[in-house]
Design a protein around this motif. Sequence first.
Motif, PDB file in Angstrom:
ATOM      1  N   ILE A  18      -7.334  61.959 -24.840  1.00 40.75           N
ATOM      2  CA  ILE A  18      -8.122  61.546 -26.001  1.00 40.75           C
ATOM      3  C   ILE A  18      -7.236  60.618 -26.832  1.00 40.75           C
ATOM      4  CG2 ILE A  18      -9.328  62.259 -28.100  1.00 40.75           C
ATOM      5  CD1 ILE A  18     -10.725  63.372 -25.669  1.00 40.75           C
ATOM      6  N   LYS A  19      -7.687  59.363 -26.982  1.00 38.33           N
ATOM      7  CA  LYS A  19      -6.981  58.432 -27.848  1.00 38.33           C
ATOM      8  C   LYS A  19      -7.413  58.735 -29.271  1.00 38.33           C
ATOM      9  CE  LYS A  19      -6.268  53.474 -28.551  1.00 38.33           C
ATOM     10  NZ  LYS A  19      -6.647  52.141 -28.025  1.00 38.33           N
ATOM     11  N   VAL A  29      -3.751  62.689 -27.021  1.00 38.26           N
ATOM     12  CA  VAL A  29      -3.619  64.129 -26.828  1.00 38.26           C
ATOM     13  C   VAL A  29      -4.404  64.542 -25.586  1.00 38.26           C
ATOM     14  CG1 VAL A  29      -3.275  64.638 -29.281  1.00 38.26           C
ATOM     15  CG2 VAL A  29      -5.587  64.668 -28.338  1.00 38.26           C
ATOM     16  N   PHE A  30      -4.033  65.670 -25.039  1.00 36.64           N
ATOM     17  CA  PHE A  30      -4.803  66.245 -23.942  1.00 36.64           C
ATOM     18  C   PHE A  30      -6.047  66.886 -24.538  1.00 36.64           C
ATOM     19  CE2 PHE A  30      -0.537  65.821 -22.414  1.00 36.64           C
ATOM     20  CZ  PHE A  30      -0.698  65.416 -21.093  1.00 36.64           C
ATOM     21  N   PRO A  31      -7.203  66.734 -23.885  1.00 36.99           N
ATOM     22  CA  PRO A  31      -8.425  67.321 -24.430  1.00 36.99           C
ATOM     23  C   PRO A  31      -8.295  68.837 -24.550  1.00 36.99           C
ATOM     24  CG  PRO A  31      -8.812  66.361 -22.246  1.00 36.99           C
ATOM     25  CD  PRO A  31      -7.413  66.066 -22.617  1.00 36.99           C
ATOM     26  N   GLU A 103     -10.280  58.635 -22.602  1.00 44.56           N
ATOM     27  CA  GLU A 103      -9.818  57.564 -21.725  1.00 44.56           C
ATOM     28  C   GLU A 103      -9.110  58.142 -20.507  1.00 44.56           C
ATOM     29  OE1 GLU A 103      -7.179  54.801 -23.638  1.00 44.56           O
ATOM     30  OE2 GLU A 103      -8.710  54.118 -25.051  1.00 44.56           O
ATOM     31  N   TRP A 104      -9.161  57.391 -19.407  1.00 44.28           N
ATOM     32  CA  TRP A 104      -8.324  57.673 -18.246  1.00 44.28           C
ATOM     33  C   TRP A 104      -7.089  56.785 -18.381  1.00 44.28           C
ATOM     34  CZ3 TRP A 104      -9.078  61.695 -15.233  1.00 44.28           C
ATOM     35  CH2 TRP A 104     -10.356  62.217 -15.086  1.00 44.28           C
ATOM     36  N   VAL A 105      -5.902  57.397 -18.345  1.00 42.24           N
ATOM     37  CA  VAL A 105      -4.647  56.665 -18.520  1.00 42.24           C
ATOM     38  C   VAL A 105      -3.824  56.816 -17.242  1.00 42.24           C
ATOM     39  CG1 VAL A 105      -2.512  56.532 -19.860  1.00 42.24           C
ATOM     40  CG2 VAL A 105      -4.678  57.032 -21.020  1.00 42.24           C
ATOM     41  N   ASN A 106      -3.287  55.703 -16.759  1.00 43.36           N
ATOM     42  CA  ASN A 106      -2.442  55.739 -15.569  1.00 43.36           C
ATOM     43  C   ASN A 106      -1.212  56.608 -15.839  1.00 43.36           C
ATOM     44  OD1 ASN A 106      -0.307  54.874 -13.622  1.00 43.36           O
ATOM     45  ND2 ASN A 106      -1.968  53.554 -12.908  1.00 43.36           N
ATOM     46  N   ILE A 107      -0.921  57.504 -14.921  1.00 39.24           N
ATOM     47  CA  ILE A 107       0.210  58.424 -15.100  1.00 39.24           C
ATOM     48  C   ILE A 107       1.517  57.654 -15.283  1.00 39.24           C
ATOM     49  CG2 ILE A 107       1.623  60.163 -13.903  1.00 39.24           C
ATOM     50  CD1 ILE A 107      -1.046  61.340 -12.857  1.00 39.24           C
ATOM     51  N   SER A 112       5.177  55.117 -21.868  1.00 38.85           N
ATOM     52  CA  SER A 112       5.162  53.988 -22.800  1.00 38.85           C
ATOM     53  C   SER A 112       4.145  54.122 -23.926  1.00 38.85           C
ATOM     54  CB  SER A 112       4.911  52.685 -22.027  1.00 38.85           C
ATOM     55  OG  SER A 112       3.627  52.710 -21.433  1.00 38.85           O
ATOM     56  N   ILE A 113       3.432  55.259 -23.975  1.00 37.84           N
ATOM     57  CA  ILE A 113       2.487  55.488 -25.070  1.00 37.84           C
ATOM     58  C   ILE A 113       2.859  56.775 -25.798  1.00 37.84           C
ATOM     59  CG2 ILE A 113       0.603  54.194 -23.980  1.00 37.84           C
ATOM     60  CD1 ILE A 113      -0.634  56.885 -23.137  1.00 37.84           C
TER      61      ILE A 113
END
Length: 129
Positions: A18-19, A29-31, A103-107, A112-113
């Motif tokens: 979750i952005k 954060v993780f949902p 969002e789906w974020v590349n592992i 970097s985030i």
Amino acid sequence: MKGRGSAVLIENKTVALIKRIKNGVTYYVFPGGGIELGETPEEATKREALEELGVEIEVKDCIAEIDFDGKQFFFLGDIVGGVFGTGQGEEFSNENKGVYIPEWVNIDDLHSINVKPKEVAEKVQSLYK
């Protein structure tokens, strides 16, 4: 303080996050969310995935327990129903809570985030290298 259950959902080398944008700060954060009276951490994780992401999940292994405002549990899970991004939880209609964007974020991009908690992001990266 009550505990928290969170989902770690991984598909195609991406992880569901979750952005959050609140008070001008962007982080991920993780949902998940608070464990309600009478709920197990696993039940809370399933409920929160449905509320925040719009998906039904099967809860698997607990990959992390963090002590921060109570015990926080992070469970690997698989999506078994629903449509990602269709969550209808209260956070989406409460402007005081800031912006929530599933969002789906590349592992490979987790380093970097700004992911909270960082320890869980690092654990996910170590599991999928």
